[in-house]
Write an enzyme that holds these catalytic residues in place. Structure first.
Site, short mmCIF file in Angstrom:
data_model
loop_
_atom_site.label_atom_id
_atom_site.label_comp_id
_atom_site.label_asym_id
_atom_site.label_seq_id
_atom_site.Cartn_x
_atom_site.Cartn_y
_atom_site.Cartn_z
N LYS A 1 -10.04 -2.26 12.43
CA LYS A 1 -9.06 -1.67 13.50
C LYS A 1 -9.18 -2.55 15.03
CE LYS A 1 -6.75 0.93 10.09
NZ LYS A 1 -5.39 0.11 8.99
N GLY B 1 0.95 -1.62 -0.17
CA GLY B 1 -0.11 -0.16 0.40
C GLY B 1 0.48 1.28 0.26
N TYR C 1 -14.65 0.39 9.86
CA TYR C 1 -13.99 0.71 9.89
C TYR C 1 -12.84 0.81 11.46
CZ TYR C 1 -9.40 3.93 9.64
OH TYR C 1 -7.60 4.11 9.43
N ASP D 1 2.14 -2.33 -4.44
CA ASP D 1 1.08 -1.34 -3.74
C ASP D 1 0.09 -2.34 -5.27
OD1 ASP D 1 -0.66 1.77 -3.09
OD2 ASP D 1 -1.38 0.31 -5.04
N ILE D 2 -2.14 -2.04 -4.83
CA ILE D 2 -2.25 -2.71 -6.19
C ILE D 2 -2.19 -1.99 -7.43
CG2 ILE D 2 -4.93 -1.82 -5.32
CD1 ILE D 2 -5.39 -4.50 -6.15
N GLY E 1 -0.46 5.32 -1.45
CA GLY E 1 -1.07 6.03 -0.53
C GLY E 1 -0.47 7.47 0.49
N GLN E 2 -1.41 8.40 1.24
CA GLN E 2 -0.97 8.93 1.34
C GLN E 2 0.39 9.21 2.51
OE1 GLN E 2 -3.73 10.99 4.32
NE2 GLN E 2 -2.94 12.62 4.35
N ASP F 1 -2.32 -7.59 -4.97
CA ASP F 1 -2.86 -7.35 -3.95
C ASP F 1 -2.64 -8.39 -2.41
OD1 ASP F 1 -5.25 -7.23 -2.77
OD2 ASP F 1 -6.53 -8.42 -4.76
P1 NAD Z 1 -4.79 5.55 1.23
O1 NAD Z 1 -5.92 4.89 1.18
O2 NAD Z 1 -4.04 7.20 1.46
O3 NAD Z 1 -3.05 4.53 0.73
C1 NAD Z 1 -3.67 3.25 1.14
C2 NAD Z 1 -3.25 2.53 -0.17
O4 NAD Z 1 -3.46 1.21 -0.26
C3 NAD Z 1 -3.75 2.82 -1.21
O5 NAD Z 1 -2.65 3.44 -1.87
C4 NAD Z 1 -4.35 1.80 -1.92
O6 NAD Z 1 -3.87 1.49 -4.13
C5 NAD Z 1 -3.97 1.10 -1.64
N1 NAD Z 1 -4.68 -0.27 -1.63
C6 NAD Z 1 -5.60 -0.51 -1.61
N2 NAD Z 1 -6.14 -1.84 -2.18
C7 NAD Z 1 -5.17 -2.72 -1.52
C8 NAD Z 1 -4.76 -3.77 -2.03
N3 NAD Z 1 -5.93 -4.86 -2.08
N4 NAD Z 1 -3.40 -4.59 -2.35
C9 NAD Z 1 -2.57 -3.61 -2.36
N5 NAD Z 1 -2.53 -2.85 -1.78
C10 NAD Z 1 -4.19 -1.72 -1.92
O7 NAD Z 1 -4.22 4.98 3.10
P2 NAD Z 1 -2.75 5.91 4.23
O8 NAD Z 1 -4.00 7.49 4.67
O9 NAD Z 1 -1.90 6.07 3.73
O10 NAD Z 1 -3.32 4.94 5.45
C11 NAD Z 1 -2.43 3.55 5.51
C12 NAD Z 1 -3.20 3.04 7.03
O11 NAD Z 1 -2.88 4.13 8.17
C13 NAD Z 1 -4.24 2.45 6.28
O12 NAD Z 1 -4.22 1.49 6.96
C14 NAD Z 1 -5.13 3.31 7.47
O13 NAD Z 1 -5.97 2.83 8.19
C15 NAD Z 1 -4.24 4.12 8.40
N6 NAD Z 1 -4.23 5.21 8.77
C16 NAD Z 1 -4.39 6.61 8.46
C17 NAD Z 1 -4.68 7.59 8.62
C18 NAD Z 1 -4.27 8.96 7.97
O14 NAD Z 1 -4.82 10.05 8.19
N7 NAD Z 1 -4.22 8.53 6.88
C19 NAD Z 1 -5.23 7.50 9.81
C20 NAD Z 1 -5.38 5.92 10.64
C21 NAD Z 1 -4.96 5.64 9.87
#
Ligand code: NAD
Length: 315
Positions: free
Chosen positions: A147, A9, A143, A35-36, A12-13, A53
């Site tokens: 968690k 993943g 969610y 990433d996917i 992502g952010q 995946d």
């Molecule tokens: P995001 O949604 O920006 O990124 C998630 C990434 O996972 C994406 O790039 C997506 O393409 C990839 N993904 C989705 N399905 C997939 C799959 N089946 N296989 C492989 N990759 C896949 O999320 P984020 O904000 O970077 O968050 C990362 C983690 O941190 C998550 O577990 C989230 O719950 C946790 N989190 C984030 C925040 C926040 O504010 N950003 C707050 C609390 C917890």
């Protein structure tokens, strides 16, 4: 440092900035991003990248073996607002991906796991102010339920099988390099973009909704900090409370007005208001500070300054 790392993943952010930082520390070739879907971001052109995946055990296991991975950062998940729209995918992705990496560690294929939890593990019956490390946890979102279950499984795998899994309950994260992926705190990123573009923002939460938040630089510091800490200092094997600041939409607007005096905000709460209402307003993270030395750097005004400057330069 020669540790071989896989980030799942990674696009992502959080994953984008984590990939960049881990490659600076451990060397580009030692940090495999996955990433996917592929991302055009420059960080992913610079080093190893695999499309996998996270729900497919064989795909995860093959990449782990191909690169002789020792540590996995599992960042793939469906976030709070998106998971409410697709509960079964939210549950399947958030749980199955975790089981895959926990089982690889149980079998001794990998040595250490980072798995992120969230303030969403708390619910409407949790004390809202200064939420302690140990307290009532009755999450009311898909969610949050995933968690909380994940935290229980992490602790179980540590206790039963000695799996070295480390976790943080991130608050809402604010960053300028990559857009957020569908969470309830996304407004606190969008507001900076709109402040610079239009001088105005319509917020999907009401003005008094106070939530725990953190600037991305601090979140990356915490993530790498907990992974590098000596094993004995990680005493909580479910997940650690983590905190930097709490603010309302009205307070972030006031902070922006210090730099853009004409900025205006109005409010049109949607379904995300209910999610936000079920979460804590502020978090007590004294256990993380005592156990592995966590310290934050950014408060609301220093974050506002950094966000506005970086977004201006990005254009
Ligand atoms: P995001 O949604 O920006 O990124 C998630 C990434 O996972 C994406 O790039 C997506 O393409 C990839 N993904 C989705 N399905 C997939 C799959 N089946 N296989 C492989 N990759 C896949 O999320 P984020 O904000 O970077 O968050 C990362 C983690 O941190 C998550 O577990 C989230 O719950 C946790 N989190 C984030 C925040 C926040 O504010 N950003 C707050 C609390 C917890």
């Amino acid at each position: 440092m020669n540790t071989r790392i896989l980030i799942i993943g990674a696009c992502g952010q959080i994953g984008t900035e984590l990939t960049q930082k881990l490659r600076e520390i451990y060397g580009t070739d030692n940090v495999v991003a996955s990433d996917i879907k592929k991302s055009e971001h420059e960080v992913f052109q610079s080093g190893p990248f695999e499309v996998i995946d996270a729900m497919n055990f064989d795909q995860v296991s093959n990449v782990v073996k191909k690169f002789q991975i020792e540590e996995v950062y599992l960042m793939a998940a469906l976030l709070s607002a998106t998971a409410e729209k697709n509960p079964s995918l939210g549950w399947e992705l958030n749980m199955n991906s975790l089981f895959h990496v926990l089982n690889l560690a149980k079998e001794g294929v990998i040595k250490k796991i980072f798995w992120p939890s969230s303030i969403a593990v708390f619910g409407p019956t949790t004390p809202k102010q200064g939420t302690p490390q140990y307290t009532v946890m009755e999450p009311s979102t898909v969610y949050g339920i995933s968690k909380q279950a994940g935290e229980r499984w992490c602790e179980y795998y540590f206790n039963k099988f000695g799996v070295d899994v480390r976790s943080i309950r991130y608050p809402g994260l604010i960053s300028w390099k990559t857009l957020p992926g569908g969470g309830t705190t996304d407004y606190a990123v969008d507001i900076y973009y709109k402040a610079l573009e239009n001088g105005a923002y319509t917020c999907f939460l009401n003005e008094a909704t106070e939530l725990p938040m953190m600037y991305m630089d601090d979140a990356i510091k915490a993530t790498i900090g907990i992974m590098q800490a000596p094993k004995e200092s990680i005493k909580v094997r479910s997940s650690y409370n983590l905190s930097a600041m709490s603010f309302t939409p009205a307070e972030i607007a006031q902070s922006i007005q210090k730099y853009i005096p004409d900025f205006i905000i109005d409010y049109a709460p949607d379904f995300r208001q209910d999610i936000a209402n079920s979460w804590p307003s502020s978090i007590d993270d004294s256990v993380a500070r005592a156990d592995w030395g966590w310290q934050h750097e950014y408060d609301l005004d220093s974050m506002t300054q950094a966000m506005l400057e970086n977004l201006k330069n990005k254009k």
